[in-house]
Design an enzyme around this catalytic site. Sequence first.
Site, PDB file in Angstrom:
ATOM      1  N   ALA A  15       0.824  -1.213   0.000  1.00  0.00           N
ATOM      2  CA  ALA A  15       0.000   0.000   0.000  1.00  0.00           C
ATOM      3  C   ALA A  15       0.858   1.264   0.000  1.00  0.00           C
ATOM      4  O   ALA A  15       0.585   2.221  -0.740  1.00  0.00           O
ATOM      5  CB  ALA A  15      -0.919  -0.015   1.226  1.00  0.00           C
ATOM      6  N   SER A  42       8.989  -2.782  -0.797  1.00  0.00           N
ATOM      7  CA  SER A  42       8.400  -3.098  -2.103  1.00  0.00           C
ATOM      8  C   SER A  42       8.617  -4.545  -2.562  1.00  0.00           C
ATOM      9  O   SER A  42       9.176  -4.790  -3.615  1.00  0.00           O
ATOM     10  CB  SER A  42       8.981  -2.138  -3.151  1.00  0.00           C
ATOM     11  OG  SER A  42       8.345  -2.313  -4.395  1.00  0.00           O
ATOM     12  N   CYS A  46       3.523 -12.387  -0.825  1.00  0.00           N
ATOM     13  CA  CYS A  46       2.740 -13.517  -1.339  1.00  0.00           C
ATOM     14  C   CYS A  46       3.640 -14.598  -1.943  1.00  0.00           C
ATOM     15  O   CYS A  46       3.233 -15.755  -2.062  1.00  0.00           O
ATOM     16  CB  CYS A  46       1.761 -13.026  -2.408  1.00  0.00           C
ATOM     17  SG  CYS A  46       0.963 -11.481  -1.965  1.00  0.00           S
TER      18      CYS A  46
HETATM   19  C1  LIG Z   1       3.130 -15.649   3.207  1.00  0.00           C
HETATM   20  C2  LIG Z   1       2.115 -14.673   2.680  1.00  0.00           C
HETATM   21  C3  LIG Z   1       1.404 -14.979   1.524  1.00  0.00           C
HETATM   22  C4  LIG Z   1       0.468 -14.068   1.031  1.00  0.00           C
HETATM   23  N1  LIG Z   1      -0.210 -14.386  -0.120  1.00  0.00           N
HETATM   24  C5  LIG Z   1      -1.106 -13.522  -0.631  1.00  0.00           C
HETATM   25  C6  LIG Z   1      -1.786 -13.805  -1.843  1.00  0.00           C
HETATM   26  O1  LIG Z   1      -1.556 -14.849  -2.462  1.00  0.00           O
HETATM   27  N2  LIG Z   1      -2.692 -12.900  -2.311  1.00  0.00           N
HETATM   28  C7  LIG Z   1      -2.934 -11.727  -1.655  1.00  0.00           C
HETATM   29  O2  LIG Z   1      -3.750 -10.918  -2.130  1.00  0.00           O
HETATM   30  N3  LIG Z   1      -2.293 -11.422  -0.501  1.00  0.00           N
HETATM   31  C8  LIG Z   1      -1.393 -12.285   0.018  1.00  0.00           C
HETATM   32  N4  LIG Z   1      -0.716 -11.978   1.177  1.00  0.00           N
HETATM   33  C9  LIG Z   1      -1.059 -10.734   1.896  1.00  0.00           C
HETATM   34  C10 LIG Z   1      -0.268  -9.550   1.375  1.00  0.00           C
HETATM   35  O3  LIG Z   1       1.099  -9.826   1.429  1.00  0.00           O
HETATM   36  C11 LIG Z   1      -0.599  -8.343   2.235  1.00  0.00           C
HETATM   37  O4  LIG Z   1      -1.989  -8.099   2.104  1.00  0.00           O
HETATM   38  C12 LIG Z   1       0.164  -7.100   1.803  1.00  0.00           C
HETATM   39  O5  LIG Z   1       1.532  -7.261   2.039  1.00  0.00           O
HETATM   40  C13 LIG Z   1      -0.331  -5.882   2.581  1.00  0.00           C
HETATM   41  O6  LIG Z   1       0.440  -4.787   2.238  1.00  0.00           O
HETATM   42  P1  LIG Z   1       0.528  -3.520   3.183  1.00  0.00           P
HETATM   43  O7  LIG Z   1       1.444  -2.586   2.483  1.00  0.00           O
HETATM   44  O8  LIG Z   1      -0.819  -3.053   3.548  1.00  0.00           O
HETATM   45  O9  LIG Z   1       1.148  -4.034   4.558  1.00  0.00           O
HETATM   46  P2  LIG Z   1       2.472  -4.819   4.937  1.00  0.00           P
HETATM   47  O10 LIG Z   1       2.901  -5.723   3.843  1.00  0.00           O
HETATM   48  O11 LIG Z   1       2.216  -5.407   6.269  1.00  0.00           O
HETATM   49  O12 LIG Z   1       3.554  -3.673   5.071  1.00  0.00           O
HETATM   50  C14 LIG Z   1       3.507  -2.734   6.093  1.00  0.00           C
HETATM   51  C15 LIG Z   1       4.891  -2.198   6.312  1.00  0.00           C
HETATM   52  O13 LIG Z   1       4.799  -1.125   7.257  1.00  0.00           O
HETATM   53  C16 LIG Z   1       5.964  -1.141   8.053  1.00  0.00           C
HETATM   54  N5  LIG Z   1       5.707  -0.414   9.302  1.00  0.00           N
HETATM   55  C17 LIG Z   1       4.795  -0.737  10.249  1.00  0.00           C
HETATM   56  N6  LIG Z   1       4.832   0.169  11.256  1.00  0.00           N
HETATM   57  C18 LIG Z   1       5.783   1.076  10.922  1.00  0.00           C
HETATM   58  C19 LIG Z   1       6.281   2.245  11.547  1.00  0.00           C
HETATM   59  N7  LIG Z   1       5.810   2.650  12.725  1.00  0.00           N
HETATM   60  N8  LIG Z   1       7.261   2.947  10.932  1.00  0.00           N
HETATM   61  C20 LIG Z   1       7.749   2.540   9.727  1.00  0.00           C
HETATM   62  N9  LIG Z   1       7.322   1.425   9.091  1.00  0.00           N
HETATM   63  C21 LIG Z   1       6.347   0.710   9.674  1.00  0.00           C
HETATM   64  C22 LIG Z   1       6.204  -2.632   8.295  1.00  0.00           C
HETATM   65  O14 LIG Z   1       7.549  -2.857   8.665  1.00  0.00           O
HETATM   66  C23 LIG Z   1       5.846  -3.221   6.941  1.00  0.00           C
HETATM   67  O15 LIG Z   1       6.991  -3.366   6.132  1.00  0.00           O
HETATM   68  C24 LIG Z   1       0.243 -12.852   1.700  1.00  0.00           C
HETATM   69  C25 LIG Z   1       0.968 -12.546   2.862  1.00  0.00           C
HETATM   70  C26 LIG Z   1       1.890 -13.432   3.343  1.00  0.00           C
HETATM   71  C27 LIG Z   1       2.681 -13.077   4.585  1.00  0.00           C
END
Ligand SMILES: Cc1cc2nc3c(=O)[nH]c(=O)nc-3n(C[C@H](O)[C@H](O)[C@H](O)COP(=O)(O)OP(=O)(O)OC[C@H]3O[C@@H](n4cnc5c(N)ncnc54)[C@H](O)[C@@H]3O)c2cc1C
Length: 450
Positions: A15, A42, A46
């Site tokens: 995101a 980045s 998944c």
């Molecule tokens: C093993 C696995 C398999 C998956 N497979 C799928 C799939 O097949 N299909 C699918 O749609 N989704 C899948 N997902 C889910 C998908 O990876 C997540 O929905 C996605 O990564 C969410 O992205 P995000 O950016 O919202 O959050 P995140 O990926 O959780 O990233 C958030 C980031 O914010 C950082 N952060 C948090 N707090 C702070 C702070 N205070 N200061 C600075 N940085 C901070 C964290 O370190 C992290 O790097 C999978 C997830 C996993 C773990």
Amino acid sequence: MRNRRRLVVIGAVAAGTSAAAKAKRTNPDLEVVLLERDAHISYGACGLPYFIAGLIPSAQALTARSPEEFRQQGIEVRTQHEALGIEAANHRLYVADLRSGEEYTLPYDDLVIATGAVSSVPPVPGVDLPGVFTLRTLADGLGLDAALRDRPPKNVVIVGSGYIGLEMAEAFRARDLAVTIVEMAPQLMVNLDKDMSDLVLAEVQRQGVQVLLNDGLVRCEGLDRVEKVITQHSVVPADLVLLAIGVRPNTRLGEQAGLRLGAGKAIAVDEHMRTSIEGIYAAGDCTETMHQVTGEKTYIPLGTTANKQGRVAGANIAGMECTFEGVVGTAVAKVFGLEVARTGLTEKEATAKNLAGSATTIQAMDRARYYPGGTPLNVKLVVDSASRRLLGAQLIGPQGAAKRVDVLAAALYAGMSAHDLTRLDYSYAPPYAPVWDATLVAASVASRSC
Ligand SMILES: Cc1cc2nc3c(=O)[nH]c(=O)nc-3n(C[C@H](O)[C@H](O)[C@H](O)COP(=O)(O)OP(=O)(O)OC[C@H]3O[C@@H](n4cnc5c(N)ncnc54)[C@H](O)[C@@H]3O)c2cc1C
């Protein structure tokens, strides 16, 4: 005195990077600062199960864009910088540089919280023993891979049977490890109906995985690292344990700043990805989203949604008028030899929502019967009993489920009935589908019309 408007984004996986990139592309005059407390940004979490399985030789392949590529786009990336707090009234952040230990304030005009989710850990003894893992970040994946190589285990216990638990069961089996799944519910994958989940159970057992259903983790035991797992009904030897019981939204910063929480205790957002405080947006796994079938807010943390929400937040901050209308609850996973797909509501979910759903389940071949290589595809449709409007679908089979579910997701978005579905002009050729595709057969039965 700053002369450019500054956007700060907290969190740089799906995101956060989408928000930063879209904002900068749309309005190159914006100053964009991307904060990430981890060393990696980045990447596609998944792909981690396939990296652990050895299918993807290097974790580097999971990275979409490097910090350098973002910098070339004019986005300032600060890895290993953690946002400690938000002072919303004065539009500023408190940040720690985790390498130097230095703390500083960072003023912003607009802020995107994209802090994602964190793995839930059951509150039982022994989960902090060495050899007990969760899998959420690239760093988690690298740590797990290193443990598998440095101290090869024999017996792995996976606690939880959602899609991550099952994808990891396959990954561990690919490394020839004995795998036991411990699941508190009476079925695998609780977001499927039991009858469909039984197909998954049969496949997982066929692949040599021991499955303990109706059984909860009581504690992990070992002297200086995990040696066994005690469940409600069993004692299972384990030199590696993976806790995969789900995630919870990482809302600490938002809550401290006074942001309103919504469904699943995630950050409440509107369709522009605005939070309850002006100038603060949120996107991804830390936020709720709208369920278009129920018309209610829900919490379904997925990468596909995170990318779209981030993009919408970034576009709005850069001056566009953009909305994210929500999801219909579509998800897919590869579980050994099966494609397991769902969209909309299951029969169980429809009942829980007091929607009078009626279900139709059929099995049909995924291609013309005479064409070699065909496999059976199981389709379950849930429709509103009165209007026959499609409420949801589950598809499971060795091939053809994953992409067919997308047609049904589109039908849900369009509010189509089972009868409408039977009118769709699908493609047909023997190697790809029978004349009557399995989803059309199911729709025809569910529609109760000609
Ligand atoms: C093993 C696995 C398999 C998956 N497979 C799928 C799939 O097949 N299909 C699918 O749609 N989704 C899948 N997902 C889910 C998908 O990876 C997540 O929905 C996605 O990564 C969410 O992205 P995000 O950016 O919202 O959050 P995140 O990926 O959780 O990233 C958030 C980031 O914010 C950082 N952060 C948090 N707090 C702070 C702070 N205070 N200061 C600075 N940085 C901070 C964290 O370190 C992290 O790097 C999978 C997830 C996993 C773990």
